[in-house]
Design a protein around this motif. Structure first.
Motif, PDB file in Angstrom:
ATOM      1  N   GLU A   1      -8.691  -1.487  -1.867  1.00 40.31           N
ATOM      2  CA  GLU A   1      -7.594  -0.641  -2.356  1.00 40.31           C
ATOM      3  C   GLU A   1      -7.699   0.768  -1.771  1.00 40.31           C
ATOM      4  OE1 GLU A   1      -7.411  -0.656  -6.610  1.00 40.31           O
ATOM      5  OE2 GLU A   1      -6.816  -2.763  -6.700  1.00 40.31           O
ATOM      6  N   ARG A   2      -8.907   1.323  -1.770  1.00 36.53           N
ATOM      7  CA  ARG A   2      -9.115   2.666  -1.233  1.00 36.53           C
ATOM      8  C   ARG A   2      -8.788   2.714   0.265  1.00 36.53           C
ATOM      9  NH1 ARG A   2     -14.738   3.879  -1.592  1.00 36.53           N
ATOM     10  NH2 ARG A   2     -14.821   3.837   0.637  1.00 36.53           N
ATOM     11  N   MET A   3      -9.174   1.693   1.009  1.00 33.78           N
ATOM     12  CA  MET A   3      -8.888   1.649   2.441  1.00 33.78           C
ATOM     13  C   MET A   3      -7.382   1.568   2.691  1.00 33.78           C
ATOM     14  SD  MET A   3     -10.698   0.533   5.661  1.00 33.78           S
ATOM     15  CE  MET A   3     -12.122   0.092   4.788  1.00 33.78           C
TER      16      MET A   3
ATOM     17  N   PHE B   1      -2.235  -7.614   1.497  1.00 33.21           N
ATOM     18  CA  PHE B   1      -3.630  -7.285   1.194  1.00 33.21           C
ATOM     19  C   PHE B   1      -3.749  -6.633  -0.176  1.00 33.21           C
ATOM     20  CE2 PHE B   1      -4.832  -6.770   5.953  1.00 33.21           C
ATOM     21  CZ  PHE B   1      -5.066  -8.126   6.051  1.00 33.21           C
ATOM     22  N   TRP B   2      -2.779  -5.760  -0.496  1.00 37.44           N
ATOM     23  CA  TRP B   2      -2.826  -5.066  -1.786  1.00 37.44           C
ATOM     24  C   TRP B   2      -2.784  -6.075  -2.935  1.00 37.44           C
ATOM     25  CZ3 TRP B   2      -4.015  -0.249  -3.186  1.00 37.44           C
ATOM     26  CH2 TRP B   2      -3.729   0.145  -4.489  1.00 37.44           C
ATOM     27  N   ARG B   3      -1.875  -7.046  -2.831  1.00 32.70           N
ATOM     28  CA  ARG B   3      -1.776  -8.060  -3.894  1.00 32.70           C
ATOM     29  C   ARG B   3      -3.000  -8.985  -3.896  1.00 32.70           C
ATOM     30  NH1 ARG B   3       3.547  -8.012  -1.979  1.00 32.70           N
ATOM     31  NH2 ARG B   3       3.133  -9.848  -0.727  1.00 32.70           N
ATOM     32  N   LYS B   4      -3.422  -9.396  -2.700  1.00 37.16           N
ATOM     33  CA  LYS B   4      -4.523 -10.359  -2.582  1.00 37.16           C
ATOM     34  C   LYS B   4      -5.853  -9.777  -3.070  1.00 37.16           C
ATOM     35  CE  LYS B   4      -6.746 -13.356   0.832  1.00 37.16           C
ATOM     36  NZ  LYS B   4      -6.732 -13.797   2.250  1.00 37.16           N
TER      37      LYS B   4
ATOM     38  N   GLU C   1      -5.170  -5.104  16.429  1.00 35.85           N
ATOM     39  CA  GLU C   1      -3.822  -5.298  15.903  1.00 35.85           C
ATOM     40  C   GLU C   1      -3.711  -4.470  14.618  1.00 35.85           C
ATOM     41  OE1 GLU C   1      -0.993  -8.859  14.222  1.00 35.85           O
ATOM     42  OE2 GLU C   1      -2.586  -9.354  15.645  1.00 35.85           O
ATOM     43  N   ALA C   2      -2.752  -3.572  14.610  1.00 34.57           N
ATOM     44  CA  ALA C   2      -2.584  -2.679  13.458  1.00 34.57           C
ATOM     45  C   ALA C   2      -2.103  -3.448  12.231  1.00 34.57           C
ATOM     46  CB  ALA C   2      -1.590  -1.582  13.807  1.00 34.57           C
ATOM     47  N   VAL C   3      -2.395  -2.904  11.066  1.00 33.00           N
ATOM     48  CA  VAL C   3      -1.946  -3.484   9.802  1.00 33.00           C
ATOM     49  C   VAL C   3      -0.497  -3.057   9.582  1.00 33.00           C
ATOM     50  CG1 VAL C   3      -2.294  -3.519   7.311  1.00 33.00           C
ATOM     51  CG2 VAL C   3      -4.267  -3.431   8.846  1.00 33.00           C
ATOM     52  N   GLY C   4       0.385  -4.025   9.531  1.00 42.96           N
ATOM     53  CA  GLY C   4       1.798  -3.746   9.305  1.00 42.96           C
ATOM     54  C   GLY C   4       2.096  -3.509   7.840  1.00 42.96           C
ATOM     55  N   ILE C   5       3.309  -3.087   7.568  1.00 46.74           N
ATOM     56  CA  ILE C   5       3.726  -2.790   6.196  1.00 46.74           C
ATOM     57  C   ILE C   5       3.607  -4.033   5.310  1.00 46.74           C
ATOM     58  CG2 ILE C   5       5.625  -1.983   4.735  1.00 46.74           C
ATOM     59  CD1 ILE C   5       4.526   0.142   6.697  1.00 46.74           C
ATOM     60  N   ARG C   6       4.166  -5.143   5.766  1.00 49.75           N
ATOM     61  CA  ARG C   6       4.111  -6.384   4.961  1.00 49.75           C
ATOM     62  C   ARG C   6       2.676  -6.861   4.774  1.00 49.75           C
ATOM     63  NH1 ARG C   6       8.978  -8.871   8.094  1.00 49.75           N
ATOM     64  NH2 ARG C   6      10.695  -8.115   6.842  1.00 49.75           N
ATOM     65  N   GLU C   7       1.897  -6.795   5.868  1.00 49.40           N
ATOM     66  CA  GLU C   7       0.506  -7.238   5.783  1.00 49.40           C
ATOM     67  C   GLU C   7      -0.275  -6.363   4.795  1.00 49.40           C
ATOM     68  OE1 GLU C   7      -3.061  -8.527   8.820  1.00 49.40           O
ATOM     69  OE2 GLU C   7      -1.668  -6.950   9.450  1.00 49.40           O
ATOM     70  N   GLY C   8      -0.027  -5.055   4.820  1.00 49.55           N
ATOM     71  CA  GLY C   8      -0.688  -4.154   3.870  1.00 49.55           C
ATOM     72  C   GLY C   8      -0.347  -4.494   2.433  1.00 49.55           C
ATOM     73  N   ARG C   9       0.925  -4.793   2.199  1.00 50.22           N
ATOM     74  CA  ARG C   9       1.343  -5.184   0.842  1.00 50.22           C
ATOM     75  C   ARG C   9       0.686  -6.499   0.416  1.00 50.22           C
ATOM     76  NH1 ARG C   9       7.563  -3.462   1.858  1.00 50.22           N
ATOM     77  NH2 ARG C   9       7.262  -1.252   1.436  1.00 50.22           N
TER      78      ARG C   9
ATOM     79  N   ILE D   1      -4.934   4.334   4.611  1.00 48.90           N
ATOM     80  CA  ILE D   1      -3.984   4.042   5.690  1.00 48.90           C
ATOM     81  C   ILE D   1      -2.620   4.621   5.342  1.00 48.90           C
ATOM     82  CG2 ILE D   1      -2.701   2.193   6.844  1.00 48.90           C
ATOM     83  CD1 ILE D   1      -5.279   0.476   6.583  1.00 48.90           C
ATOM     84  N   ALA D   2      -2.152   4.377   4.118  1.00 46.31           N
ATOM     85  CA  ALA D   2      -0.842   4.877   3.690  1.00 46.31           C
ATOM     86  C   ALA D   2      -0.815   6.406   3.718  1.00 46.31           C
ATOM     87  CB  ALA D   2      -0.507   4.355   2.296  1.00 46.31           C
TER      88      ALA D   2
END
Length: 112
Positions: free
Chosen positions: A30-32, A19-22, A9-17, A36-37
């Motif tokens: 952060e590098r990973m 993860f970034w905050r978490k 299951e791909a990382v969606g935009i919201r999920e990526g955000r 992706i971005a």
């Protein structure tokens, strides 16, 4: 030839955000996420260059090049995947009305 990736299951935009905050402060995560971005931005740029190349190819009536067609299909697949990950509806088919925006929703720009 490289091995195929397993289904995931791909990382969606919201999920990526999220993860970034978490995981803020975790340099590896952060590098990973930045990787992706960056990969998604490169895919968009490749798509833009392909569109230019394909336009000239068609205008010059050079026939159908199999490699160009395969690249076009890969780019379409990635563009559709990006829209799904962003929660956007797919663009309408030719001749169909564009109902992606409801009456109270602002216009969205579709790239690709």
């Amino acid at each position: 030839m490289a091995r195929k990736l397993p289904r995931f299951e791909a990382v969606g935009i919201r999920e990526g955000r999220t993860f970034w905050r978490k995981y803020r402060g975790n340099a590896d995560v952060e590098r990973m996420l930045l990787e992706i971005a960056q990969a998604r931005e490169v895919m968009q740029q490749i798509g833009d260059y392909f569109d230019c190349l394909h336009k000239v190819w068609v205008e010059e009536n050079l026939g159908q090049l199999v490699a160009l067609e395969k690249i076009r299909l890969l780019l379409n697949e990635q563009a559709l995947r990006q829209r799904v990950l962003a929660g956007l509806k797919p663009p309408p088919r030719k001749g169909e009305p564009d109902d992606r925006n409801g009456p109270d929703e602002p216009e969205t720009e579709v790239i690709g």
